[in-house]
Design a protein around this motif. Structure first.
Motif, PDB file in Angstrom:
ATOM      1  N   HIS A 107      15.057  11.836  17.265  1.00 35.93           N
ATOM      2  CA  HIS A 107      16.352  12.254  16.748  1.00 35.93           C
ATOM      3  C   HIS A 107      16.949  13.326  17.659  1.00 35.93           C
ATOM      4  O   HIS A 107      16.245  14.287  18.026  1.00 35.93           O
ATOM      5  N   ARG A 120      11.763   6.489  19.811  1.00 37.05           N
ATOM      6  CA  ARG A 120      13.048   7.176  19.777  1.00 37.05           C
ATOM      7  C   ARG A 120      12.944   8.472  18.972  1.00 37.05           C
ATOM      8  O   ARG A 120      12.315   8.514  17.925  1.00 37.05           O
ATOM      9  N   CYS A 180      12.046  13.424   8.578  1.00 37.46           N
ATOM     10  CA  CYS A 180      13.054  13.271   9.630  1.00 37.46           C
ATOM     11  C   CYS A 180      13.694  14.613   9.984  1.00 37.46           C
ATOM     12  O   CYS A 180      14.064  14.864  11.128  1.00 37.46           O
ATOM     13  N   ILE A 230      12.916   6.934  13.870  1.00 42.18           N
ATOM     14  CA  ILE A 230      12.815   5.476  13.709  1.00 42.18           C
ATOM     15  C   ILE A 230      11.435   5.103  13.170  1.00 42.18           C
ATOM     16  O   ILE A 230      11.301   4.282  12.249  1.00 42.18           O
ATOM     17  N   VAL A 234      11.065   1.030  20.421  1.00 40.58           N
ATOM     18  CA  VAL A 234      11.967   1.621  19.439  1.00 40.58           C
ATOM     19  C   VAL A 234      11.270   2.721  18.633  1.00 40.58           C
ATOM     20  O   VAL A 234      11.913   3.671  18.171  1.00 40.58           O
TER      21      VAL A 234
END
Length: 421
Positions: free
Chosen positions: A298, A296, A124, A306, A293
């Motif tokens: 960051h 998406r 992430c 996600i 979704v």
């Protein structure tokens, strides 16, 4: 080619394979490798028609339309979940040799959860961190196996009785089919090596030699490692088979060496899958072939966070709910569906665009039909529990197709040699 095939599975698969076919397990390794070679040849031809990335999902969508493409997209998400669930169980098993707490129910849950949480966080934060992890933890993958092979063959030369006294191969064909199902997991990953076929200079000369050499090297390493396992510790159940073999050959230091190598290789596999798979679902979501979704990003790190978190969470649950044997059977089933779709795409694309692939294999449709038939036989060997997630994936993919079937999506780009779409 070698790097994409040889992963963490070889450190855990000798025991379940021995349980199925006994001391004939090295021969099973060879047979499975040759069988995968036929599927690999089909995949090489199909991939040589495309310059756009997308793999089996792209091939199926181009050949058969959006419904089949979405199905393969979802199965392409399930397969790495299964391989990662198996790898995390294997990691915990080897860790427990030196930290017994990891072998308890609570410890196993803590280790697996921490493992996936760490990898999710690293990916992430950014692709560079994830890529560096993938590189660092896959460096020491093959050297320990080669050392084990050399020492094991020397041991067998002086102690052949262990292999002779091991469990003989069972009668009938069913155990061999079960072995091929297990080994679909071990030889999985070759599709990642052939993805750039449409971008390779002179693939008609380059690919046959490279694929054949890479596959033969993988078969040699796998079958020799399996032989050494049987020749040293026999076919009795062993939670950490290669570490047990190394302990016999080198003492406790050898077992520690193989244990560290197994954990490094396993972590390398997990980090590589964690890096690639969420970005596949991100790409599919951008095409409206996966829920939106997943697309998406960051706002700070510009990563598909996600996709990363959902993949990590579901894989963690699968790892905690099953064993290594269950996870590899489930992953093998998903991989077989994917490989069968590639073989079917070969037949369809030849009809759509003729024999204009950059790399055409002799008797391509006949080989593809043989591979599809063999794949169906392997899928029929799955138990209800092993095949349950395959059925769930099919149902979810079908529902998703019903929702998005009328939305526009980009067309595939086929290389000039394969005719422009």
């Amino acid at each position: 080619m070698v790097n994409t095939i040889i992963g963490s599975g070889i450190f855990g698969i000798p025991t379940p394979l021995n349980a199925v076919v006994g001391r004939a397990s090295p021969l099973a390794m060879v047979m499975a490798g040759l069988g995968i070679g036929l599927m690999m040849a089909c995949a090489a031809e199909v991939s040589s028609r495309f310059t756009e990335p997308g793999g089996a999902y792209l091939y199926a969508r181009t050949a058969f339309g959006r419904f089949v493409g979405i199905q393969i997209g979802w199965f392409s998400w399930l397969a790495p979940m299964g391989t990662s669930a198996a790898a995390s169980n294997l990691f915990t098993s080897y860790l427990a040799a030196y930290f017994p707490f990891a072998g308890t129910a609570l410890g196993r849950a803590a280790v697996i959860t921490t493992l996936f949480a760490f990898l999710a966080l690293a990916n992430c934060v950014g692709v560079k961190v994830g890529a560096n992890l993938s590189s660092v933890f896959t460096i020491a993958k093959i050297l320990p196996l080669l050392l084990l092979i050399v020492l094991g063959l020397l041991y067998f030369a002086h102690h052949p009785q262990t292999f002779a006294q091991a469990q003989p191969a069972p009668a009938g064909i069913s155990p061999w089919i079960d072995a091929m199902l297990l080994l679909s997991f071990a030889y999985g990953g070759f599709e990642n090596a052939i993805l750039p076929a449409g971008e390779v200079k002179n693939p008609r000369q380059t690919f046959p030699i490279a694929l054949a050499a890479g596959l033969l090297l993988c078969i040699a390493i796998y079958s020799l490692v399996q032989f050494v396992s049987v020749a040293t510790i026999g076919t009795a159940p062993a939670e950490r088979p290669l570490a047990s073999a190394a302990e016999l050959l080198l003492g406790t230091g050898g077992a520690a060496f193989i244990t560290v190598a197994a954990m490094i290789s396993t972590f390398g596999h997990l980090s590589a899958v964690q890096l690639a798979t969420p970005r596949l679902t991100y790409s599919l979501a951008e095409r409206h072939d996966f829920p939106s979704v997943f697309a998406r990003v960051h706002p700070r790190f510009q990563t598909p966070y996600i996709s990363i978190m959902i993949f990590s969470a579901i894989t963690c649950v699968l790892a905690l709910s099953g064993t290594f044997r269950w996870a590899i059977a489930m992953a093998s089933g998903a991989l077989i569906v994917i490989y069968a779709s590639i073989c079917a795409s070969l037949i369809r694309l030849r009809r759509m665009h003729g024999d204009e692939a950059l790399l055409g294999i002799p008797f391509g449709p006949a080989i593809a039909c043989l591979c599809i038939g063999f794949g169906l036989v392997l899928l029929a060997r799955l138990t209800l529990r092993e095949g349950f997630l395959l059925l769930v994936t099919f149902a979810i993919a079908t529902l998703h197709w019903l929702v998005v079937r009328n939305r526009a999506y980009p067309q595939a780009i086929i290389s000039e040699a394969g005719s422009a779409s």
